[in-house]
Each structure stands twice: as structure tokens, then as C-alpha cells.
Design a protein around this motif. Structure first.
Motif, PDB file in Angstrom:
ATOM      1  N   GLY A  28     -13.782  10.512   4.237  1.00 59.24           N
ATOM      2  CA  GLY A  28     -14.550  10.422   5.467  1.00 59.24           C
ATOM      3  C   GLY A  28     -15.538   9.281   5.406  1.00 59.24           C
ATOM      4  O   GLY A  28     -15.220   8.160   5.016  1.00 59.24           O
ATOM      5  N   THR A  29     -16.795   9.556   5.772  1.00 57.57           N
ATOM      6  CA  THR A  29     -17.840   8.534   5.715  1.00 57.57           C
ATOM      7  C   THR A  29     -18.477   8.462   4.329  1.00 57.57           C
ATOM      8  O   THR A  29     -19.389   7.658   4.110  1.00 57.57           O
ATOM      9  N   GLY A  30     -18.017   9.298   3.408  1.00 57.00           N
ATOM     10  CA  GLY A  30     -18.558   9.286   2.054  1.00 57.00           C
ATOM     11  C   GLY A  30     -17.823   8.314   1.166  1.00 57.00           C
ATOM     12  O   GLY A  30     -17.204   7.343   1.626  1.00 57.00           O
ATOM     13  N   PRO A  56     -21.940   6.931  -0.678  1.00 59.19           N
ATOM     14  CA  PRO A  56     -20.648   6.283  -0.406  1.00 59.19           C
ATOM     15  C   PRO A  56     -20.268   5.223  -1.431  1.00 59.19           C
ATOM     16  O   PRO A  56     -19.088   4.925  -1.611  1.00 59.19           O
ATOM     17  N   THR A  82     -15.054  21.798  11.272  1.00 59.46           N
ATOM     18  CA  THR A  82     -14.630  20.781  12.246  1.00 59.46           C
ATOM     19  C   THR A  82     -14.091  21.352  13.547  1.00 59.46           C
ATOM     20  O   THR A  82     -14.045  20.649  14.555  1.00 59.46           O
ATOM     21  N   PRO A 104     -15.027   6.570  -0.851  1.00 56.66           N
ATOM     22  CA  PRO A 104     -13.575   6.572  -0.675  1.00 56.66           C
ATOM     23  C   PRO A 104     -12.874   7.203  -1.866  1.00 56.66           C
ATOM     24  O   PRO A 104     -13.378   7.182  -2.989  1.00 56.66           O
TER      25      PRO A 104
END
Length: 558
Positions: A127-129, A101, A193, A131
Motif C-alpha cells: 500500500g502506502t507503506g 515507507p 476496507t 514496498p
């Protein structure tokens, strides 16, 4: 085409030919003795293995077993390879996956990878990775006209693509030099998803990106057909192929509806498949995928050459274990070989600790160096601490070679001997022998040969020094004098060699270079360069060990 006669197997000339029936009888006898024979069932059926898709693999295949004509590499149906030369000339594209990240740490890993053999980058974004706004920082210092970038941004693919295209502009990368894939994959995202509400809007956005790439960025693809979600869910090889081909057809329809020709639409797709430790199944899957896609392209009216499927193989996440992760190196090695033999254009080897989370530096290095003794003969790490172990006893009870028996050899012996000379020099003097890389012209002109030369010299334990500010022969000589090196190597394009090599080589000799090398084949200018002071030419396919041994000799490294 000239067909050469079959030379035969002279070692087998003294033995009678064996028939399939003889083999069957012998095997049946062994099975009977072992108590595993099934009455009334042929031995081949007993030893056959049933795969997920109901396909039985037999224990023996011979030349008498017929198969569909695979054609020639680079020609429909592209079973053997998508290009006539396959990957023989340049090797496959080595693509490393980056999922951290933090853009700064990603950048550190990216630069380390590119300096040590990776040829393209796969960035997980959104997502959570990392930006989307972190893309410029993650790619700081990367020559974007040399290293292809592949995005994997999930639902944020449109924003990530816009950021990357903006970065090409601010870095001054010409549109025709941008390389990689913007990574749009609406159907793959929906599969991962289970969310389908935005599918139509995402498909339209992906088609718009493809149209823009087709107009402005000939080296960029817009869409990835990712079969990994299906493989990761337990799909068989046939199911993985079916899902990927169906996805590809859907994207062809969307892109042609957006105004692209069938040929242009095909050129916007890259297919991503899993490579597993079942090497023969992986080889067959990749070959079948190309054959299937060639038929789709043909039925869609594409030109024959447009049906070559671009393939990215990734070692299967499904087979990676969390306990004893080092065993995963065996699995990924077999999978990597299968991907190469199967004709994949690009290969990603996941680090052995991938199932545990973000990999450490050691796991990343092993992953990118998985092809042969690459970590010794190419992309070496001179700062690596040697692994020390207690000496093992000789099984013959005598010193190796002392009894006149067969010698024991290892494929890395020659390079280990060179590295040992460098280690001894380091221990005696406090520094390793050094070579100066005279990189002429812009990065696009010298990077490929400078990287080759750096890896070559480092494989012999010779540190390389490169001054980024060398604009003419005089500045090159000054930089060489500051470097502490005793030998130098010119690195650039053939065009710049013709313009600058003579003056630069002469200047290096005047500055005290013991030997001057030129990276690349000299062609018709060989004698001119030799007269100017070039002592030797280094290039892929040359005798690396002989060159490195002579350099160490000239440096006085015992």
C-alpha cells in the motif's frame, strides 16, 4: 500438590473482623452526607460502574464472590495462561511496530530496537507503506533465525510472504529456524476496507500459506486474527471477542478444508487484541479470549494442548490523544501492565506520538522500555544527554537524612550511582571504561549472551566492544588488545564454552585482561573455568549492582 497453610495477616490480628454489612452501612452514611445516596438503592449499586456490554462492575469484591474455576496455567481452559510457566521465565515477547515507507530508515529503526530490548518485529508492508521489495533491505543485518518477523501486508500478504520466505533461503536460514507470522488476515482486511470481492481468493491463498508453513516452517504461523479493526471502530470488549472468535472459527474451517488437521490449523493462528487503560477490563478480556478459544478447539475435536490461544496485545490506538501526547505514556503503561497480567504472550506498546504520525526516536525508545525502570537497569543509552533541572527545595527544610528522619530512596539509586562514576571518568579522561565481549562461534551461538552481557555492563556505564572476527583464542586475544578495554567477558553457548572457554580465558589473561567474566551459569565446569582464568560468572538473576561496582573498582573508576 502440597498446600501451604495460610499465614494470615498478623498486623490485622488486633482488629475485629469487619462484615460486608458493616461496610455497606458505612458507605451508605458517606453517600448520604455527600447527597449522592439514592433512596432504596443499596450502596453497592450506587457505586457500581456500567460497562459498554451491560456488565456492572461493583466497588467491592471479596473472597465470598464466586467465580468459575480458572484452572491451572497451561491447562484447559487456559484462563490463567497458555503455558504452565506463563511469561515468568522469559518475560513476554516485546514486539515493535515499524510503519516507515523507506526501507533504509526502517532498517535503522529495526537494528536500534533489536539492540535495545525488542525481541520481535512487526513490519507494515504494501500500500502506502514500505514496498514488498523493500523487505530484504529493511531486514539487512537482522539475525533472522533469532528475531521473529511478523508481516502486516493487507491485500499484498501473499507477495510479502513469498518475499520473506525467499529471503530466508538466500540468507541460509534453515526452515526450522524461521520464526514469526506471515500475517494473512482476509476477514480483518475486509473489515478494514469494506472490500469483499477478493475474499474467497484471499482465503484460499491464506490456507495455502498455512499448509506450506505446516509442512516446511514449524516456527512460522500464516494467519493473524486481528481484532484491532473492530476495537478501532468502537467495539466493546465483548464485541471484540465475538468478532475475533468468529474469525478464528472461519479460519479453522478454511484450513481444515484445505487438508490441515484441527491441531495444525489451530497452530497457524495468532490472535491480536487491544489493551486499554482500563486494566481490569483488559485482564478479563484476555483471560476470556483464551477460555472461549479453548472451548472452540475442544468442540472442533482438537487435542487439549492445541486449544491454547497465542495472544498479541497492542496498546489501544483508540485511547491515544493528539493534543498533549506525553499523557499517552501513562495510558500505555497501564495497558502494558494489564496485558502482562492478563497473560498475553506478546506485547506491543505504541509510541506516545502514534496518533500524530510516524514516531520519533525518543517516543520509540520510551515505548520499548515501558516495562519498570528498564531504561536504567537494562538497555541503557550511554550517549543520552542528562536532563538538567533547577534543584527543588527540601519540603522538610533540612538536608535529606540530616535530621535523623526516614531516608528518601529511589529504585534506580544503585544504578544512578554506577552511571555517575562512569560520567565522572568520562569527564576526567575523555572516555568511558570499556569491556571487551569475546563472542565465540556463530551469531546463533553467542548473540543471546552477548546481548545480555552488553546490557549488563552498559547499565553500569561501561562501554562494550565486540570484534565480529574472532575465530580462535589467539584472534580473541589480538582483538582484546586492539579494543582498549581492560576487562573481558566470554559469550557463547554451553557447548562452545566446553570446547573453547579454557584456552580463550587463558589467552585473555595473557593479553592483560584485569578480569575475565563468563556469561551464563558455569554448571559442572565451574572449577575448570576458574583455573583457566575466569574470575566471575554473570547471569540473569545475579547481583548486577555488586558485579558492576566491583568491575569499576578494579578498573580504578572512582
Amino acid at each position: 500438590m502440597t498446600v501451604l497453610p495460610d499465614p494470615g495477616l498478623p498486623l490485622a490480628d488486633e482488629f475485629p473482623d469487619a462484615s460486608r454489612e458493616q461496610w455497606q452501612r458505612l458507605v451508605e452514611g458517606v453517600l448520604t452526607k455527600a447527597g449522592t445516596a439514592v433512596p432504596g438503592t443499596p450502596a453497592e449499586e450506587t457505586l457500581s460502574t456500567m460497562l459498554q456490554d451491560g456488565i456492572a462492575t461493583r466497588p467491592l469484591y471479596t473472597a465470598q464472590d464466586s467465580a468459575a474455576d480458572p484452572g491451572y496455567p497451561g491447562f484447559p481452559p487456559f484462563t490463567r495462561a497458555g503455558r504452565p510457566e506463563g511469561t515468568a521465565g522469559t518475560g513476554w515477547d516485546v514486539r515493535q511496530r515499524h510503519a516507515r515507507p523507506d526501507p533504509k530508515r526502517t532498517n535503522e529503526a529495526v537494528l536500534a530496537d533489536l539492540e535495545n530490548g525488542v525481541t520481535s518485529l512487526w513490519l507494515l508492508v504494501g500500500g502506502t507503506g514500505m514496498p514488498v521489495s523493500g523487505i530484504p533491505a529493511a531486514l539487512e543485518g537482522v539475525y533472522l533465525d533469532l528475531a521473529p518477523v511478523v508481516l502486516d501486508a493487507g491485500p499484498e500478504f501473499e507477495a510479502a510472504a513469498a518475499e520473506l520466505l525467499r529471503l530466508y533461503g538466500t540468507r541460509g536460514v534453515p526452515a526450522h529456524s524461521a520464526l514469526g507470522n506471515l500475517g494473512a488476515d482476509p476477514l480483518g482486511l475486509a473489515a478494514r476496507t469494506g472490500q469483499h470481492s477478493a475474499l474467497d481468493a484471499q482465503s484460499a491463498a491464506a490456507a495455502a500459506l498455512a499448509a506450506r508453513c505446516d509442512r516446511e516452517y514449524p516456527g512460522l504461523r500464516a494467519l493473524t486474527v486481528d481484532a484491532l479493526p473492530y476495537h478501532g471502530a468502537g467495539a466493546s470488549a465483548a464485541q471484540e471477542l465475538g468478532c475475533s472468535i468468529a474469525t478464528g472459527v472461519a479460519y479453522l474451517r478454511a484450513l481444515t478444508a484445505a487438508g490441515l488437521t484441527v491441531d495444525a490449523a489451530c497452530a497457524q493462528l495468532e490472535f491480536r487484541y487491544a489493551a486499554t487503560a482500563d486494566q481490569f477490563l483488559t485482564i478479563a478480556k484476555l483471560r476470556a479470549a483464551r477460555r472461549l478459544w479453548a472451548r472452540v478447539a475442544q468442540a472442533s475435536g482438537a487435542a487439549s494442548t492445541a486449544g491454547a490461544q497465542r495472544q498479541h496485545a497492542v496498546t489501544s490506538p483508540l485511547m491515544m490523544t493528539r493534543r498533549d501526547p506525553w499523557v499517552n505514556m501513562l495510558r500505555t503503561t497501564v495497558a502494558c501492565v494489564a496485558a502482562g497480567v492478563g497473560g498475553a504472550d506478546t506485547d506491543t506498546v505504541l509510541p506516545c506520538d502514534d496518533a500524530l504520525g510516524l514516531p520519533d526516536d525518543c517516543a520509540r525508545r520510551i515505548a520499548r522500555n515501558t516495562s519498570s525502570i528498564t531504561g536504567v537497569s537494562e538497555f541503557p543509552n550511554l550517549s543520552e544527554q542528562s536532563v538538567e533541572r533547577e534543584a527543588a527545595p527540601d519540603p522538610a527544610g533540612v538536608a535529606e537524612g540530616a535530621g535523623g528522619g526516614l531516608p528518601t530512596v529511589r529504585r534506580d539509586d544503585a544504578f544512578e550511582a554506577l552511571r555517575a562514576r562512569s560520567d565522572a571518568h568520562l569527564a576526567a579522561t575523555g572516555s568511558r571504561p570499556r569491556a571487551f565481549l569475546a563472542a565465540l562461534g556463530p551469531a546463533a551461538a553467542h548473540t543471546a549472551r552477548a546481548s545480555f552481557a552488553a546490557n549488563l555492563f552498559q547499565a553500569g556505564g561501561i562501554e562494550t566492544v565486540q570484534d565480529p572476527v574472532t575465530v580462535d583464542a589467539a584472534s580473541v586475544a589480538e582483538a582484546f588488545a586492539r579494543s582498549g578495554a581492560t576487562v573481558a567477558c566470554l559469550c557463547s553457548s554451553d557447548k562452545l564454552y566446553a570446547e573453547q572457554a579454557v584456552d580463550t580465558a587463558a589467552a585473555l589473561v595473557s593479553a592483560g585482561a584485569l578480569r575475565v567474566f563468563l556469561a551464563g551459569r558455569p554448571g559442572e565446569q565451574r572449577e575448570t573455568y576458574l583455573r583457566a582464568g575466569v574470575d566471575e560468572f554473570v547471569f540473569a538473576g545475579g547481583d548486577a549492582v555488586a558485579v558492576l561496582a566491583s568491575v569499576l573498582d578494579r578498573m580504578g573508576v572512582a
